[in-house]
Design a protein around this motif. Structure first.
Motif, mmCIF file in Angstrom:
data_model
loop_
_atom_site.group_PDB
_atom_site.id
_atom_site.type_symbol
_atom_site.label_atom_id
_atom_site.label_comp_id
_atom_site.label_asym_id
_atom_site.label_seq_id
_atom_site.Cartn_x
_atom_site.Cartn_y
_atom_site.Cartn_z
ATOM 1 N N VAL A 111 8.718 -2.050 10.691
ATOM 2 C CA VAL A 111 7.560 -2.905 10.424
ATOM 3 C C VAL A 111 8.042 -4.249 9.890
ATOM 4 O O VAL A 111 8.921 -4.303 9.020
ATOM 5 C CB VAL A 111 6.610 -2.235 9.402
ATOM 6 N N PRO A 112 7.494 -5.367 10.401
ATOM 7 C CA PRO A 112 7.916 -6.687 9.904
ATOM 8 C C PRO A 112 7.621 -6.867 8.422
ATOM 9 O O PRO A 112 6.750 -6.193 7.858
ATOM 10 C CB PRO A 112 7.068 -7.664 10.736
ATOM 11 N N SER A 113 8.346 -7.768 7.808
ATOM 12 C CA SER A 113 8.108 -8.083 6.395
ATOM 13 C C SER A 113 6.875 -8.981 6.262
ATOM 14 O O SER A 113 6.534 -9.742 7.178
ATOM 15 C CB SER A 113 9.323 -8.812 5.802
ATOM 16 N N ALA A 114 6.232 -8.874 5.125
ATOM 17 C CA ALA A 114 5.079 -9.726 4.851
ATOM 18 C C ALA A 114 5.507 -11.195 4.796
ATOM 19 O O ALA A 114 6.666 -11.506 4.506
ATOM 20 C CB ALA A 114 4.440 -9.314 3.528
ATOM 21 N N LYS A 115 4.547 -12.071 5.084
ATOM 22 C CA LYS A 115 4.827 -13.514 5.046
ATOM 23 C C LYS A 115 3.740 -14.231 4.243
ATOM 24 O O LYS A 115 2.562 -13.882 4.343
ATOM 25 C CB LYS A 115 4.852 -14.083 6.475
ATOM 26 N N PRO A 116 4.137 -15.258 3.488
ATOM 27 C CA PRO A 116 3.123 -16.050 2.777
ATOM 28 C C PRO A 116 2.394 -16.960 3.770
ATOM 29 O O PRO A 116 2.866 -17.217 4.889
ATOM 30 C CB PRO A 116 3.959 -16.881 1.794
ATOM 31 N N LEU A 117 1.251 -17.482 3.368
ATOM 32 C CA LEU A 117 0.454 -18.334 4.254
ATOM 33 C C LEU A 117 1.231 -19.533 4.761
ATOM 34 O O LEU A 117 1.065 -19.961 5.918
ATOM 35 C CB LEU A 117 -0.797 -18.815 3.524
ATOM 36 N N ALA A 118 2.084 -20.083 3.924
ATOM 37 C CA ALA A 118 2.822 -21.291 4.309
ATOM 38 C C ALA A 118 3.723 -21.061 5.501
ATOM 39 O O ALA A 118 4.088 -22.004 6.209
ATOM 40 C CB ALA A 118 3.651 -21.785 3.121
ATOM 41 N N ARG A 119 4.094 -19.819 5.776
ATOM 42 C CA ARG A 119 4.997 -19.516 6.882
ATOM 43 C C ARG A 119 4.254 -19.055 8.137
ATOM 44 O O ARG A 119 4.871 -18.690 9.126
ATOM 45 C CB ARG A 119 5.997 -18.446 6.462
ATOM 46 N N LEU A 120 2.948 -19.097 8.109
ATOM 47 C CA LEU A 120 2.153 -18.678 9.267
ATOM 48 C C LEU A 120 1.857 -19.868 10.174
ATOM 49 O O LEU A 120 1.705 -20.983 9.715
ATOM 50 C CB LEU A 120 0.854 -18.025 8.821
#
Length: 206
Positions: free
Chosen positions: A197-206
Motif C-alpha cells: 500500500v502506498p504511503s500517505a501524502k500531505p496535501l502539498a504533495r498532491l
C-alpha cells in the motif's frame, strides 16, 4: 472475694464473645475471598476459546464493526460496491491510480474518497487503507503488541514512536476494547495478499 469473682466472670465472658466474633468474621471473609477467587477462575476458564472459536469470533467482530468498508477492495455491482473476496482486507491496491484531484472541491470543505472506499483525501492529505492480511506486505511481520498499539493507541505500524493513524481510521473507538476481542480480531488466519500500500501524502504533495 466473691464480689471480685463475680466481676471477673463477666469480663472473661465478654472477651470470649469478642474473640468468637472476630473468628467468625475472619472465617466469613475467607469464605467470601474463596468464592470470589472461584468465580474469577471459572470466568477465566469459560473465556478460553479454541482456535476455531477465536477465528469465528474475529470474523463476527470485523464484519459488524465494518472493517471491510475501508480495508477490502470492491467492485461495483447491481446493488452498489461488492467485496472482492480474494482481496479481502488487502487495502488500497498498489496497481490502481487515483482519479484526477479537484483541489477546489477540497477548498470548499469536501472530503473525497475513491470508488471502492480504500483511499481518502481531506485536510490531512491522502490516506490509504492498510493491508491487514498476514502477508509480509501487510501484518505478516507484526506481533500482537504492535496490533494492539495500533488499534488502541492509534500508532502507525504499531510503533511506540510512530505517528498517529490518519482519518478515517476510527482507532479512538477501540480504546476500551477487551483484549480477548482484540486477539480474536488479530487477522492471522486470513489468506495473505501481496500488496504494498502506498504511503500517505500531505496535501502539498498532491
Amino acid at each position: 472475694m466473691k464480689s471480685l469473682n463475680s466481676q471477673v466472670l463477666p469480663v472473661r465472658l465478654t472477651s470470649l464473645i469478642i474473640l468468637l466474633l472476630i473468628f467468625l468474621t475472619s472465617c466469613k471473609e475467607k469464605d467470601e475471598d474463596n468464592i470470589e477467587k472461584e468465580v474469577i477462575s471459572d470466568t477465566k476458564k469459560e473465556s478460553k476459546l479454541s482456535k476455531k472459536e477465536y477465528e469465528d469470533r474475529g470474523k463476527y467482530l470485523v464484519e459488524i464493526i465494518g472493517c471491510h468498508d475501508c480495508h477490502s477492495p470492491k467492485k461495483m455491482g447491481e446493488q452498489g460496491p461488492e467485496l472482492i473476496s480474494e482481496l479481502a482486507f488487502s487495502g488500497y491496491q498498489s496497481n490502481k491510480s487515483l482519479p484526477e484531484l479537484n483541489k477546489e472541491t477540497l477548498e470548499n470543505g469536501w472530503i473525497l474518497m475513491n470508488p471502492d472506499l480504500t483511499a481518502f483525501i481531506g485536510p490531512w492529505g491522502v490516506s490509504y487503507s492498510s493491508n491487514l492480511t498476514p502477508h509480509e506486505t501487510g501484518l505478516g511481520s507484526w506481533n500482537f503488541k504492535q496490533f494492539k498499539r495500533a488499534m488502541v493507541e492509534g500508532k502507525y505500524k504499531g510503533q511506540a514512536d510512530g505517528r498517529s493513524l490518519l482519518p478515517p481510521m476510527p482507532w479512538q473507538n477501540f480504546k476500551n476494547i477487551e483484549e480477548e476481542d482484540l486477539r480474536a480480531m488479530y487477522l492471522k488466519s486470513l489468506e495473505p495478499v501481496d500488496n504494498v500500500v502506498p504511503s500517505a501524502k500531505p496535501l502539498a504533495r498532491l
